[in-house]
Design an enzyme around this catalytic site. Structure first.
Site, PDB file in Angstrom:
ATOM      1  N   GLU A 217      15.118   7.849  28.236  1.00  0.00           N
ATOM      2  CA  GLU A 217      13.748   8.312  28.456  1.00  0.00           C
ATOM      3  C   GLU A 217      13.216   8.719  27.091  1.00  0.00           C
ATOM      4  O   GLU A 217      13.687   9.686  26.505  1.00  0.00           O
ATOM      5  CB  GLU A 217      13.775   9.496  29.418  1.00  0.00           C
ATOM      6  CG  GLU A 217      12.405   9.941  29.859  1.00  0.00           C
ATOM      7  CD  GLU A 217      12.510  11.049  30.899  1.00  0.00           C
ATOM      8  OE1 GLU A 217      12.783  12.205  30.509  1.00  0.00           O
ATOM      9  OE2 GLU A 217      12.330  10.741  32.095  1.00  0.00           O
TER      10      GLU A 217
ATOM     11  N   ASN B 296       1.098   4.569  17.939  1.00  0.00           N
ATOM     12  CA  ASN B 296       1.024   3.554  16.888  1.00  0.00           C
ATOM     13  C   ASN B 296       2.381   2.864  16.766  1.00  0.00           C
ATOM     14  O   ASN B 296       3.418   3.469  17.051  1.00  0.00           O
ATOM     15  CB  ASN B 296       0.682   4.187  15.538  1.00  0.00           C
ATOM     16  CG  ASN B 296      -0.626   4.929  15.559  1.00  0.00           C
ATOM     17  OD1 ASN B 296      -1.587   4.511  16.185  1.00  0.00           O
ATOM     18  ND2 ASN B 296      -0.663   6.060  14.893  1.00  0.00           N
TER      19      ASN B 296
ATOM     20  N   GLU C 131      -7.838  10.700   5.741  1.00  0.00           N
ATOM     21  CA  GLU C 131      -6.470  10.458   5.287  1.00  0.00           C
ATOM     22  C   GLU C 131      -6.258  10.950   3.857  1.00  0.00           C
ATOM     23  O   GLU C 131      -7.132  10.835   3.000  1.00  0.00           O
ATOM     24  CB  GLU C 131      -6.159   8.968   5.366  1.00  0.00           C
ATOM     25  CG  GLU C 131      -4.708   8.660   5.046  1.00  0.00           C
ATOM     26  CD  GLU C 131      -4.393   7.191   5.218  1.00  0.00           C
ATOM     27  OE1 GLU C 131      -3.564   6.896   6.082  1.00  0.00           O
ATOM     28  OE2 GLU C 131      -4.970   6.372   4.494  1.00  0.00           O
TER      29      GLU C 131
ATOM     30  N   ARG D 219       6.496   3.866   3.303  1.00  0.00           N
ATOM     31  CA  ARG D 219       5.161   4.228   3.789  1.00  0.00           C
ATOM     32  C   ARG D 219       5.043   5.749   3.718  1.00  0.00           C
ATOM     33  O   ARG D 219       5.800   6.463   4.342  1.00  0.00           O
ATOM     34  CB  ARG D 219       4.953   3.740   5.225  1.00  0.00           C
ATOM     35  CG  ARG D 219       4.941   2.227   5.354  1.00  0.00           C
ATOM     36  CD  ARG D 219       4.655   1.814   6.799  1.00  0.00           C
ATOM     37  NE  ARG D 219       4.723   0.383   6.971  1.00  0.00           N
ATOM     38  CZ  ARG D 219       3.683  -0.443   6.879  1.00  0.00           C
ATOM     39  NH1 ARG D 219       2.488   0.033   6.603  1.00  0.00           N
ATOM     40  NH2 ARG D 219       3.834  -1.735   7.071  1.00  0.00           N
TER      41      ARG D 219
ATOM     42  N   HIS E 171       2.003  10.622   4.086  1.00  0.00           N
ATOM     43  CA  HIS E 171       0.639  10.698   4.610  1.00  0.00           C
ATOM     44  C   HIS E 171       0.391  11.954   5.445  1.00  0.00           C
ATOM     45  O   HIS E 171       1.300  12.496   6.052  1.00  0.00           O
ATOM     46  CB  HIS E 171       0.344   9.486   5.497  1.00  0.00           C
ATOM     47  CG  HIS E 171       0.547   8.183   4.818  1.00  0.00           C
ATOM     48  ND1 HIS E 171       1.050   7.087   5.469  1.00  0.00           N
ATOM     49  CD2 HIS E 171       0.327   7.781   3.547  1.00  0.00           C
ATOM     50  CE1 HIS E 171       1.121   6.060   4.631  1.00  0.00           C
ATOM     51  NE2 HIS E 171       0.685   6.458   3.457  1.00  0.00           N
TER      52      HIS E 171
ATOM     53  N   TYR F  16       5.013   5.788  16.535  1.00  0.00           N
ATOM     54  CA  TYR F  16       4.490   7.130  16.343  1.00  0.00           C
ATOM     55  C   TYR F  16       3.689   7.513  17.587  1.00  0.00           C
ATOM     56  O   TYR F  16       2.809   6.768  17.994  1.00  0.00           O
ATOM     57  CB  TYR F  16       3.457   7.215  15.218  1.00  0.00           C
ATOM     58  CG  TYR F  16       3.653   6.493  13.940  1.00  0.00           C
ATOM     59  CD1 TYR F  16       3.673   7.220  12.748  1.00  0.00           C
ATOM     60  CD2 TYR F  16       3.728   5.113  13.866  1.00  0.00           C
ATOM     61  CE1 TYR F  16       3.784   6.584  11.528  1.00  0.00           C
ATOM     62  CE2 TYR F  16       3.849   4.475  12.650  1.00  0.00           C
ATOM     63  CZ  TYR F  16       3.878   5.207  11.483  1.00  0.00           C
ATOM     64  OH  TYR F  16       3.975   4.575  10.271  1.00  0.00           O
TER      65      TYR F  16
ATOM     66  N   LYS G  61      -2.719   2.409  -2.026  1.00  0.00           N
ATOM     67  CA  LYS G  61      -3.052   3.841  -1.973  1.00  0.00           C
ATOM     68  C   LYS G  61      -1.812   4.717  -2.147  1.00  0.00           C
ATOM     69  O   LYS G  61      -1.886   5.787  -2.750  1.00  0.00           O
ATOM     70  CB  LYS G  61      -3.807   4.194  -0.694  1.00  0.00           C
ATOM     71  CG  LYS G  61      -3.024   4.022   0.569  1.00  0.00           C
ATOM     72  CD  LYS G  61      -3.882   4.335   1.777  1.00  0.00           C
ATOM     73  CE  LYS G  61      -3.110   3.990   3.044  1.00  0.00           C
ATOM     74  NZ  LYS G  61      -3.894   4.108   4.229  1.00  0.00           N
ATOM     75  N   ASP G  62      -0.655   4.285  -1.617  1.00  0.00           N
ATOM     76  CA  ASP G  62       0.560   5.090  -1.757  1.00  0.00           C
ATOM     77  C   ASP G  62       1.041   5.183  -3.202  1.00  0.00           C
ATOM     78  O   ASP G  62       1.808   6.078  -3.545  1.00  0.00           O
ATOM     79  CB  ASP G  62       1.677   4.545  -0.866  1.00  0.00           C
ATOM     80  CG  ASP G  62       1.444   4.797   0.616  1.00  0.00           C
ATOM     81  OD1 ASP G  62       0.484   5.523   0.958  1.00  0.00           O
ATOM     82  OD2 ASP G  62       2.218   4.269   1.439  1.00  0.00           O
TER      83      ASP G  62
ATOM     84  N   LYS H  90       3.349  14.323  14.980  1.00  0.00           N
ATOM     85  CA  LYS H  90       3.883  12.982  15.222  1.00  0.00           C
ATOM     86  C   LYS H  90       5.284  13.077  15.805  1.00  0.00           C
ATOM     87  O   LYS H  90       6.129  13.811  15.294  1.00  0.00           O
ATOM     88  CB  LYS H  90       3.950  12.181  13.918  1.00  0.00           C
ATOM     89  CG  LYS H  90       2.605  11.921  13.284  1.00  0.00           C
ATOM     90  CD  LYS H  90       2.751  11.217  11.947  1.00  0.00           C
ATOM     91  CE  LYS H  90       1.396  11.018  11.297  1.00  0.00           C
ATOM     92  NZ  LYS H  90       1.525  10.428   9.951  1.00  0.00           N
TER      93      LYS H  90
END
Length: 184
Positions: A28, A49, A142, A59, A62, A131, A166-167, A71
């Protein structure tokens, strides 16, 4: 399920009960009542997501400035090193991080409450990463923290990860705090 507290307030590792036999397994992956009672997760999730990435992709790290997202993250295929960083300058654990391997073998989940920076690095050839988020994604809200910030000192499993544009340009912790003070 087994809930493991980390040194960061509210950040918990969740090990769901897995029922397996020769056919495969069942678990579950979320139950609002149980996660509230056992893990202290009381916020509602409003958006799910899913991302797919290849080995060496990093990644993060953020977060959203005005609409912070909690999250609940997990891996359905492959493996990642998942990281949460405390970016609240008022916190006793400011600048500290938790890193945990999430994989389709260990079935672990990590819950990161609103107000933390989050990122992951792919360890397997391919990963499917999920996520559950407590707020919607707002592109204009962001922000991020440099993945390789020496003030945080994350030991990533790659020296030269594959990063988004951007990272590659997020600020270090001290600069980030100064930027956030300017936007309040």
């Amino acid at each position: 399920m087994n809930v493991i507290q980390t040194r960061l307030p509210g950040v918990v590792i969740i090990e769901p009960r897995v029922f397996g036999d020769h056919r495969g397994f069942f678990l579950e992956s979320f139950s609002a009542e149980r996660y509230k009672q056992d893990a202290g997760i009381e916020l509602d999730f409003v958006q799910d997501n899913h991302s797919r990435s290849v080995k060496g992709v990093l990644r993060g790290l953020h977060f959203q400035k005005n609409h912070p997202q909690g999250k609940l993250v997990s891996v359905s295929r492959g493996a990642v090193l998942d990281v949460a960083v405390d970016i609240n300058p008022e916190s006793a654990t400011f600048g500290e991080h938790v890193a945990v391997e999430l994989s389709d073998d260990n079935h672990r989940q990590l819950y990161i409450p609103p107000g933390y920076a989050h990122g992951f690095c792919v360890l397997s050839d391919t990963v499917d990463f999920s996520y559950k988020c407590t707020d919607y994604y707002y592109p204009e809200d962001e922000a991020g923290l440099a993945w390789n910030c020496p003030e945080v000192g994350i030991e990533w499993p790659v020296e030269t990860p594959a990063l988004s544009e951007k990272d590659q340009h997020y600020p270090g912790l001290s600069e980030l705090v100064n930027q956030l003070k300017g936007t309040s």
